[in-house]
Write a protein that holds these residues in place. Sequence first.
Motif, PDB file in Angstrom:
ATOM      1  N   PRO A   1      39.023  74.958 138.576  1.00 16.44           N
ATOM      2  CA  PRO A   1      40.387  74.441 138.405  1.00 16.44           C
ATOM      3  C   PRO A   1      41.451  75.531 138.325  1.00 16.44           C
ATOM      4  O   PRO A   1      42.644  75.224 138.324  1.00 16.44           O
ATOM      5  CB  PRO A   1      40.301  73.666 137.086  1.00 16.44           C
ATOM      6  N   LEU A   2      41.037  76.802 138.256  1.00 21.26           N
ATOM      7  CA  LEU A   2      42.015  77.885 138.238  1.00 21.26           C
ATOM      8  C   LEU A   2      42.540  78.206 139.642  1.00 21.26           C
ATOM      9  O   LEU A   2      43.564  78.865 139.785  1.00 21.26           O
ATOM     10  CB  LEU A   2      41.403  79.159 137.638  1.00 21.26           C
ATOM     11  N   ALA A   3      41.852  77.730 140.667  1.00 17.32           N
ATOM     12  CA  ALA A   3      42.192  78.092 142.046  1.00 17.32           C
ATOM     13  C   ALA A   3      43.661  77.850 142.412  1.00 17.32           C
ATOM     14  O   ALA A   3      44.281  78.712 143.041  1.00 17.32           O
ATOM     15  CB  ALA A   3      41.270  77.363 143.017  1.00 17.32           C
ATOM     16  N   PRO A   4      44.268  76.704 142.042  1.00 21.72           N
ATOM     17  CA  PRO A   4      45.667  76.489 142.440  1.00 21.72           C
ATOM     18  C   PRO A   4      46.651  77.480 141.814  1.00 21.72           C
ATOM     19  O   PRO A   4      47.785  77.597 142.290  1.00 21.72           O
ATOM     20  CB  PRO A   4      45.946  75.061 141.945  1.00 21.72           C
ATOM     21  N   LEU A   5      46.232  78.180 140.766  1.00 23.24           N
ATOM     22  CA  LEU A   5      47.134  79.106 140.080  1.00 23.24           C
ATOM     23  C   LEU A   5      47.133  80.502 140.697  1.00 23.24           C
ATOM     24  O   LEU A   5      48.029  81.301 140.427  1.00 23.24           O
ATOM     25  CB  LEU A   5      46.730  79.230 138.604  1.00 23.24           C
TER      26      LEU A   5
ATOM     27  N   ASP B   1      29.342  68.756 146.467  1.00 22.37           N
ATOM     28  CA  ASP B   1      28.723  68.445 145.184  1.00 22.37           C
ATOM     29  C   ASP B   1      28.263  69.681 144.442  1.00 22.37           C
ATOM     30  O   ASP B   1      27.529  69.588 143.459  1.00 22.37           O
ATOM     31  CB  ASP B   1      27.535  67.491 145.387  1.00 22.37           C
ATOM     32  N   HIS B   2      28.696  70.883 144.874  1.00 22.84           N
ATOM     33  CA  HIS B   2      28.290  72.098 144.166  1.00 22.84           C
ATOM     34  C   HIS B   2      28.896  72.121 142.771  1.00 22.84           C
ATOM     35  O   HIS B   2      30.079  71.851 142.590  1.00 22.84           O
ATOM     36  CB  HIS B   2      28.745  73.351 144.925  1.00 22.84           C
ATOM     37  N   ASP B   3      28.074  72.407 141.773  1.00 21.93           N
ATOM     38  CA  ASP B   3      28.511  72.449 140.377  1.00 21.93           C
ATOM     39  C   ASP B   3      29.162  73.787 140.077  1.00 21.93           C
ATOM     40  O   ASP B   3      28.511  74.815 140.102  1.00 21.93           O
ATOM     41  CB  ASP B   3      27.293  72.227 139.468  1.00 21.93           C
ATOM     42  N   HIS B   4      30.459  73.776 139.762  1.00 27.25           N
ATOM     43  CA  HIS B   4      31.186  75.012 139.494  1.00 27.25           C
ATOM     44  C   HIS B   4      31.222  75.368 138.016  1.00 27.25           C
ATOM     45  O   HIS B   4      31.981  76.224 137.606  1.00 27.25           O
ATOM     46  CB  HIS B   4      32.614  74.909 140.033  1.00 27.25           C
ATOM     47  N   VAL B   5      30.390  74.669 137.213  1.00 22.97           N
ATOM     48  CA  VAL B   5      30.392  74.936 135.780  1.00 22.97           C
ATOM     49  C   VAL B   5      29.249  75.861 135.389  1.00 22.97           C
ATOM     50  O   VAL B   5      29.344  76.623 134.452  1.00 22.97           O
ATOM     51  CB  VAL B   5      30.303  73.602 134.992  1.00 22.97           C
ATOM     52  N   HIS B   6      28.142  75.816 136.144  1.00 24.84           N
ATOM     53  CA  HIS B   6      26.960  76.548 135.710  1.00 24.84           C
ATOM     54  C   HIS B   6      27.146  78.057 135.808  1.00 24.84           C
ATOM     55  O   HIS B   6      27.856  78.551 136.676  1.00 24.84           O
ATOM     56  CB  HIS B   6      25.747  76.132 136.556  1.00 24.84           C
ATOM     57  N   PRO B   7      26.482  78.813 134.915  1.00 21.99           N
ATOM     58  CA  PRO B   7      26.481  80.271 135.047  1.00 21.99           C
ATOM     59  C   PRO B   7      25.553  80.690 136.161  1.00 21.99           C
ATOM     60  O   PRO B   7      24.610  79.963 136.487  1.00 21.99           O
ATOM     61  CB  PRO B   7      25.971  80.741 133.682  1.00 21.99           C
ATOM     62  N   HIS B   8      25.786  81.854 136.753  1.00 22.64           N
ATOM     63  CA  HIS B   8      24.957  82.347 137.837  1.00 22.64           C
ATOM     64  C   HIS B   8      24.087  83.476 137.345  1.00 22.64           C
ATOM     65  O   HIS B   8      24.574  84.438 136.764  1.00 22.64           O
ATOM     66  CB  HIS B   8      25.841  82.820 139.004  1.00 22.64           C
TER      67      HIS B   8
ATOM     68  N   GLY C   1      29.940  79.351 132.840  1.00 24.54           N
ATOM     69  CA  GLY C   1      29.072  78.552 131.983  1.00 24.54           C
ATOM     70  C   GLY C   1      29.796  77.673 130.996  1.00 24.54           C
ATOM     71  O   GLY C   1      29.205  77.238 130.006  1.00 24.54           O
ATOM     72  N   VAL C   2      31.081  77.378 131.243  1.00 21.81           N
ATOM     73  CA  VAL C   2      31.904  76.619 130.306  1.00 21.81           C
ATOM     74  C   VAL C   2      32.092  75.198 130.829  1.00 21.81           C
ATOM     75  O   VAL C   2      32.196  74.978 132.034  1.00 21.81           O
ATOM     76  CB  VAL C   2      33.260  77.335 130.107  1.00 21.81           C
ATOM     77  N   ASP C   3      32.144  74.227 129.915  1.00 24.01           N
ATOM     78  CA  ASP C   3      32.254  72.828 130.304  1.00 24.01           C
ATOM     79  C   ASP C   3      33.567  72.542 131.025  1.00 24.01           C
ATOM     80  O   ASP C   3      34.544  73.293 130.910  1.00 24.01           O
ATOM     81  CB  ASP C   3      32.147  71.931 129.067  1.00 24.01           C
TER      82      ASP C   3
ATOM     83  N   LEU D   1      31.924  75.425 116.692  1.00 25.08           N
ATOM     84  CA  LEU D   1      32.466  74.974 117.965  1.00 25.08           C
ATOM     85  C   LEU D   1      31.436  75.109 119.075  1.00 25.08           C
ATOM     86  O   LEU D   1      30.497  75.900 118.998  1.00 25.08           O
ATOM     87  CB  LEU D   1      33.700  75.794 118.331  1.00 25.08           C
ATOM     88  N   SER D   2      31.659  74.358 120.150  1.00 25.77           N
ATOM     89  CA  SER D   2      30.842  74.518 121.354  1.00 25.77           C
ATOM     90  C   SER D   2      31.184  75.841 122.031  1.00 25.77           C
ATOM     91  O   SER D   2      32.194  76.486 121.699  1.00 25.77           O
ATOM     92  CB  SER D   2      31.111  73.367 122.327  1.00 25.77           C
ATOM     93  N   GLY D   3      30.369  76.238 122.983  1.00 29.57           N
ATOM     94  CA  GLY D   3      30.638  77.486 123.704  1.00 29.57           C
ATOM     95  C   GLY D   3      31.990  77.472 124.397  1.00 29.57           C
ATOM     96  O   GLY D   3      32.724  78.461 124.373  1.00 29.57           O
ATOM     97  N   GLY D   4      32.323  76.333 125.011  1.00 31.29           N
ATOM     98  CA  GLY D   4      33.611  76.233 125.685  1.00 31.29           C
ATOM     99  C   GLY D   4      34.774  76.312 124.713  1.00 31.29           C
ATOM    100  O   GLY D   4      35.795  76.952 124.994  1.00 31.29           O
ATOM    101  N   GLN D   5      34.625  75.688 123.551  1.00 33.16           N
ATOM    102  CA  GLN D   5      35.680  75.746 122.542  1.00 33.16           C
ATOM    103  C   GLN D   5      35.819  77.156 121.959  1.00 33.16           C
ATOM    104  O   GLN D   5      36.926  77.598 121.655  1.00 33.16           O
ATOM    105  CB  GLN D   5      35.389  74.740 121.435  1.00 33.16           C
TER     106      GLN D   5
END
Length: 262
Positions: free
Chosen positions: A212-216, A245-252, A180-182, A151-155
Amino acid sequence: MKENRKQAEPTPATVVSVTHAQVAYDNRPVLRDVSFTVAPGEVVAVLGANGSGKSTLIRSILGLVPLNSGSIDLFGTPLRRFRKWWRIGYVPQRIGAGSGVPATVAEVVASGRLARRGILRPAGAADRAAVAEALEQVGLADRAAHPVTTLSGGQQQRTLIARALAGRPELLVLDEPTAGVDAASQAAFADALRGFIAKGGTVLLVAHELGPLAPLISRAVVVHEGRIAHDGPVPEPVGHHADPDHDHVHPHGPDEPTGMWS
């Protein structure tokens, strides 16, 4: 067949209670007099920059890091006496879900049932149903028979969340589940958590960014330099994290500026 459930537990006033918690590594303070609570049904995000102490706080709540002083209660029971771990589902920071073992996705998810049914008792219809439901919740039902290493890292991270959900816990604790997840896996996480919350579940999660977790999220606890700097509504992003346009997927990485919550 009915699920093999532990005896029904009374609903406590708090699911998690942290009181004047302090943690130090090699005499270096990491948590400094931290106090907060999580009530049943809340979805609490613990936010903070890298090195702020947020992951140490979560690991302390789970008994993985000892306190130097202070106390922690889980479901109204002092942590040192707490034994009902089937009530808690834990998803660690992103790791290989198979841990080098040639297991299938379904086998990894099925291991989440052990705390509820016991190691010696064979899996039954209720266990298989819980595994199937958890895989469906994270969108991996079609991958059940695949080796988790393919599986991919996200999976793989979705597999770990399914493992936690399969135990049908009352509290989900997640340590940076989307780092760092897709984007597709982040959306799957959000859908799975939405279903868990709708059934009355309580969530405590660590995050650098919510995406996408923000609304929860019903409440945010911001940790800064080992202290609670904010406890209330989710703060608005600042700096480059507020850019459209900030990418919220990348790891920091550790060298990145303090960022969103400083």
